[in-house]
Design an enzyme around this catalytic site. Sequence first.
Site, PDB file in Angstrom:
ATOM      1  CG  ASN A 128      83.039  26.142 -17.159  1.00  0.00           C
ATOM      2  OD1 ASN A 128      83.082  24.946 -16.837  1.00  0.00           O
ATOM      3  ND2 ASN A 128      83.666  26.614 -18.213  1.00  0.00           N
ATOM      4  NE  ARG A 129      81.697  20.130 -16.177  1.00  0.00           N
ATOM      5  CZ  ARG A 129      81.538  20.486 -17.450  1.00  0.00           C
ATOM      6  NH1 ARG A 129      82.199  21.521 -17.945  1.00  0.00           N
ATOM      7  NH2 ARG A 129      80.728  19.805 -18.229  1.00  0.00           N
ATOM      8  CG  HIS A 156      76.397  25.791 -17.310  1.00  0.00           C
ATOM      9  ND1 HIS A 156      77.559  26.525 -17.369  1.00  0.00           N
ATOM     10  CD2 HIS A 156      76.372  25.051 -18.459  1.00  0.00           C
ATOM     11  CE1 HIS A 156      78.202  26.239 -18.486  1.00  0.00           C
ATOM     12  NE2 HIS A 156      77.519  25.346 -19.164  1.00  0.00           N
ATOM     13  CG  HIS A 211      75.594  27.580 -22.875  1.00  0.00           C
ATOM     14  ND1 HIS A 211      75.641  26.702 -23.944  1.00  0.00           N
ATOM     15  CD2 HIS A 211      76.332  27.014 -21.901  1.00  0.00           C
ATOM     16  CE1 HIS A 211      76.358  25.645 -23.602  1.00  0.00           C
ATOM     17  NE2 HIS A 211      76.797  25.796 -22.371  1.00  0.00           N
ATOM     18  CB  SER A 212      74.189  31.609 -28.404  1.00  0.00           C
ATOM     19  OG  SER A 212      73.082  32.365 -27.965  1.00  0.00           O
ATOM     20  CE1 TYR A 213      74.164  24.884 -26.386  1.00  0.00           C
ATOM     21  CE2 TYR A 213      75.340  23.233 -27.657  1.00  0.00           C
ATOM     22  CZ  TYR A 213      74.801  23.668 -26.459  1.00  0.00           C
ATOM     23  OH  TYR A 213      74.897  22.870 -25.345  1.00  0.00           O
ATOM     24  CG  ASP A 242      83.166  20.865 -22.660  1.00  0.00           C
ATOM     25  OD1 ASP A 242      83.046  22.074 -22.415  1.00  0.00           O
ATOM     26  OD2 ASP A 242      82.393  19.991 -22.236  1.00  0.00           O
ATOM     27  CD  GLN A 289      84.478  25.554 -21.218  1.00  0.00           C
ATOM     28  OE1 GLN A 289      85.301  26.067 -20.459  1.00  0.00           O
ATOM     29  NE2 GLN A 289      84.253  24.256 -21.231  1.00  0.00           N
ATOM     30  CD  GLU A 342      79.896  27.802 -22.733  1.00  0.00           C
ATOM     31  OE1 GLU A 342      79.774  27.709 -21.505  1.00  0.00           O
ATOM     32  OE2 GLU A 342      80.060  26.807 -23.454  1.00  0.00           O
TER      33      GLU A 342
HETATM   34  C1  GLA Z   1      79.120  23.673 -21.283  1.00  0.00           C
HETATM   35  C2  GLA Z   1      79.953  22.618 -20.667  1.00  0.00           C
HETATM   36  C3  GLA Z   1      79.787  21.348 -21.410  1.00  0.00           C
HETATM   37  C4  GLA Z   1      78.337  20.961 -21.502  1.00  0.00           C
HETATM   38  C5  GLA Z   1      77.555  22.074 -22.125  1.00  0.00           C
HETATM   39  C6  GLA Z   1      76.092  21.776 -22.130  1.00  0.00           C
HETATM   40  O1  GLA Z   1      79.663  24.226 -22.392  1.00  0.00           O
HETATM   41  O2  GLA Z   1      81.296  22.960 -20.587  1.00  0.00           O
HETATM   42  O3  GLA Z   1      80.499  20.337 -20.790  1.00  0.00           O
HETATM   43  O4  GLA Z   1      77.841  20.714 -20.216  1.00  0.00           O
HETATM   44  O5  GLA Z   1      77.763  23.271 -21.430  1.00  0.00           O
HETATM   45  O6  GLA Z   1      75.798  20.516 -22.636  1.00  0.00           O
END
Ligand code: GLA
Length: 388
Positions: free
Chosen positions: A117-118, A143, A217-219, A289, A325, A353
Site C-alpha cells: 500500500n501507500r 507497494h 495481491h491475488s485478484y 480501493d 484493503q 489485501e
Molecule cells: C492496490 C492499490 C490500487 C492499485 C492496485 C494495483 O490495490 O490500492 O490503487 O494500485 O494495487 O493496480
Amino acid sequence: MRKLIIYTLFVSVIMSQACKKKEEIQTPAADTVAVAKASVTKASFGKLPDGQEVSVYTLKNKNGIELQVINYGAIVTSLKAPDKNGTLEDIVLGFDSLAGYLTPAPYFGAVVGRYGNRIGKGKFKLDGKEYTLAQNNNGQHLHGGLKGFDKVFWNIEEAPSTEGVALKLTYLSKDMEEGYPGNLNVEVLYILTDNNEWKIEYKATTDKKTIVNLTQHSYFNLTGNAKRDILEHKLTLHADKLVPVDKVLIPTGELTDVTNTPFDFRNETVIGARINDKDQQLELGLGYDHCWVLSSSDSVKLAASVYEPTSGRYLEVYTSEPGIQFYSGNFLDGSLTGKGGVQYKHRYGLCLETEHYPDSPNKPAFPSVVLNPGETYSTQTTYKFSTK
Ligand code: GLA
C-alpha cells in the site's frame, strides 16, 4: 521322481504367476490412493532476463484444489477450486507464461513489500532520521517501490507442515534497497491444507530499525476462468470503520463510521449495488480501493467473505492483521490479456489485501509498522474455499 519334479516346477510357476497377478491388481489400487493424496511437484517456468531459472511449484490437496507458485514475486499464478458441481476452475487472474509477469503487470498474485500500500510522498522518519522511497504512484510510494518484492527472485523449498503441503519462500532485502533501512530477512510460508485453505504465514527480521507491511495481491474472480466482472459477487467485510483517503489515495488520518455509506459491507452486499453511488470516497478511489478497519480485536479473525452465486463458490478471509484493503479492480481496462486468452476488462478481479493501514509510518495514531532488531515480524492470513 522326474514326474514329481516337473509337477512341482509346474505348480511353482503357476503360483508365482498368480502372485504377480495379485501385485498387478494391487498396483492400480495404490495409485488411486496416491492421486487422492496431497502432493508437490516442480517444473520449469522459463528464465528471467538475467538468466535465472524460474520454477513453477504445484501444490495439490487431497480434494484436488491446486495452487501454483513461481519464484518471481512469490506469485501465485493459478488457483483451482471447485464450483458447486465439483468443477475445478482457476479463480485468480494471471498469465500463462513468465513473459506476462515481466511486462508491467498490476501485482497479479504477488507478495507485496517491503511496505504494501501507500506511503505519503514516499517519506517517513525513524528516530528523527528521514528516509525517502521511490515516488512510483502519483507522487506517492506504492507497494514497495520500483522493484518491490513482487519483482524479485524468491528462493523456494518444500517445507514440512502438519497442516498440509507447504512451500517456504525466502528473500533477503538488502539494507537501503528501494530506500528502506536494514537488511530484512523475509520468510513466507504458503500452506495448502486438506481443509481447502491457502494459509500464508509471513515472518521477517531486521538488523536495523525499519518498517514492514507485507500482503498478498491475488485478484480473485470466483466465476472461474474470469467469465465476467466481479460486480455480481457478494461481499461481507467485518469492519465498522473505513480509512478514508485524499485525492492521491493517502489516508486523511481519520477513521470514519461506515454506517449509511456505500462502504458498509457488514451485511453481505452485491459489490456492484453501490459502486457508482455519488460518494466522495468512491469518486476518489474510482470505485472501491480502500482499507477497512477490522472490528474484532481477536488475534486471528474472519475479516471478509465473498460469494459468487452462479458458481456457488465461497471465499473466506481470516487474518491477524488490523486492516483489509478491498480493491475492485478499477484500473483493469482490457489492455491485459491473461490466462487462456481472456481479456481482463474493467473490474474483472478483486483483491482482499490484509495489512496495516496505508501511510502508517506517518500516522502515529495508527497501529505501528516498525520492526526493531531482535524482534520478529509475524502475521498470518488464510483464504478458505468452499461452496454454498
Ligand atoms: C492496490 C492499490 C490500487 C492499485 C492496485 C494495483 O490495490 O490500492 O490503487 O494500485 O494495487 O493496480
